[in-house]
Design a protein around this motif. Structure first.
Motif, mmCIF file in Angstrom:
data_model
loop_
_atom_site.group_PDB
_atom_site.id
_atom_site.type_symbol
_atom_site.label_atom_id
_atom_site.label_comp_id
_atom_site.label_asym_id
_atom_site.label_seq_id
_atom_site.Cartn_x
_atom_site.Cartn_y
_atom_site.Cartn_z
ATOM 1 N N GLY A 156 -16.461 -13.970 47.221
ATOM 2 C CA GLY A 156 -18.060 -13.296 46.968
ATOM 3 C C GLY A 156 -18.624 -13.050 46.030
ATOM 4 O O GLY A 156 -18.536 -12.737 45.099
ATOM 5 N N VAL A 210 -20.372 -9.507 51.346
ATOM 6 C CA VAL A 210 -18.772 -10.115 51.463
ATOM 7 C C VAL A 210 -17.697 -8.757 50.573
ATOM 8 O O VAL A 210 -17.011 -8.229 50.968
ATOM 9 N N THR A 260 -10.390 -11.765 50.873
ATOM 10 C CA THR A 260 -11.382 -11.637 49.701
ATOM 11 C C THR A 260 -11.400 -11.372 48.867
ATOM 12 O O THR A 260 -10.587 -10.656 47.838
#
Length: 406
Positions: free
Chosen positions: A68, A76, A236
């Motif tokens: 992100g 994100v 992530t």
């Protein structure tokens, strides 16, 4: 700053982007695909949490991890269900490109006004970047002056005494609130008076007078402090403004993001060499252990500096001035602070209770970073203040500086 020992370098964003794209083209053949003009419309976690997918129109792309790097309002971060804490400042920043007479332009200037700092950041021999943080009302009123009026106001911002600036600001706001165009001839008159009375010594210690402002470069944005409660989620990881935003008075926003990327890249090199999973939570822990405390310390310090330099309480003014003079005279401490301002990517990784690495969970990790921040600041500043205070009473500031420097 001298060119032989620079504290930092300035570059235009387009030059940085061009260099990065050139590097991708050179080293990313067959490994990196650049998708321009396409929007991520959906993110989805794969079966068993083993991959994450991104949808572009009707096409899906899946991988082991998503970075992100998508700014303050990070989709994100939202997908990862990572909260962010912080606060907004009652301040906006005006940015613009300034033009002036050709000079040996290697020195940045910053003046801390009651309404916020104004910064002169050199780009080329005849051009400079402006970052002026001030109240939202003044930002709107300044922009309404147009490029010519704004150029004169920038000169006054650097050269005029605070009381005079306060009076002009009051008049500008009054005219703007009434919907009237401010008399630019009055600003020119004030500036010409200052210009005609400048001494040679003053011209050496102040930035060059601004001749014009590039019209298309004028922009503004609100300032805020924010910090994500964690940098890593399920498949992530957050970097840059998606993870943190900072007041621009120290010019560290981009540096912090670049340091994030550098550390994340180093972590992934080690994971790859060991045959590990790049997106696994444990694989990403070294990144967050190194960058979270370092970023939080800089965020917290800059936040405190914002309020410290905004006040005009006499006692605090005196202490602030003496403290800056002391730091300026102490070479080792000054060099240490300059190194910190560079937002170096290296740092000491930490673990909780001397054991296994812990995941930064919300306010717990925030408090841990705050505690380290407070301990370091209080210990260092208090020790210097007590020692210097005693010696100032005994023999004056110069003796203190000479003794501490030994």
């Amino acid at each position: 700053m001298g060119t032989d020992n620079p504290m930092a370098y300035m570059t235009e964003n387009t030059n940085l982007q061009r260099a990065l794209l050139s590097k991708i083209e050179q080293d990313g053949q067959g490994r990196i695909v650049v998708q321009e003009g396409r929007k991520v419309e959906e993110m989805r976690m794969g079966e068993g949490g083993r991959w994450v997918g991104l949808r572009f129109g009707n096409d899906w792309v899946r991988g082991g991890v998503v970075v992100g790097a998508d700014g303050y309002n990070s989709p994100v971060r939202a997908f990862s269900d990572i909260a962010s804490f912080g606060h907004g400042y009652d301040t906006h920043a005006i940015v613009a490109t300034l033009h002036h007479s050709p000079i040996h332009n290697h020195t940045a200037f910053q003046r801390f006004l009651p309404t916020g700092p104004i910064a002169f950041l050199p780009l080329g021999h005849d051009s400079t970047t402006l970052v002026w943080s001030t109240s939202p009302r003044l930002v709107v009123a300044y922009k309404a002056l147009g490029p010519e009026g704004l150029a004169t106001m920038i000169n006054l911002g650097f050269f005029m005494h605070e009381q005079g600036l306060e009076g002009i600001n009051t008049q500008i706001l009054a005219a703007h609130d009434k919907g009237e165009r401010f008399n630019l001839a009055f600003l020119d008159e004030q500036w010409n008076t200052i210009l005609n009375n400048l001494t040679t010594e003053q011209t050496k210690s102040l930035p060059p007078p601004i001749a014009s402002v590039a019209p298309n470069s004028i922009a503004s944005f609100p300032l805020k402090l924010s910090h994500a409660e964690s940098y890593i989620g399920d498949r992530t990881v957050l970097v840059g403004d998606a993870a943190h935003t900072i007041h621009p008075l120290a010019g560290q926003g981009l540096n912090m993001g670049l340091a994030d990327v550098k550390v994340l890249g180093d972590v992934w090199e080690k994971v790859k060499s060991n045959g590990g999973d790049l997106g696994a939570y444990t694989s990403l822990l070294p990144y967050t252990r190194e960058r979270y405390p370092a970023n939080h310390l800089l965020l917290s310090t800059t936040d405190k500096l914002h309020y410290l330099f905004s006040t005009r309480i006499p006692g605090i003014n005196w202490a602030r001035s003496v403290g800056m003079d002391v730091i300026n005279e102490l070479g080792p401490i000054k060099k240490l602070l300059m190194g910190r301002v560079g937002a170096q990517a290296s740092g000491t990784s930490t673990t909780a209770n001397g054991g296994s690495p812990m995941r930064p969970q919300g306010s717990v990790y925030e408090r841990a970073a705050d505690g380290m921040d407070a301990f370091r600041n209080v210990k260092t500043v208090a020790g210097m203040a007590v020692a210097a205070g005693r010696e100032l009473v005994k023999g004056g500031a110069r003796q203190v500086l000479e003794r501490l420097a030994k």
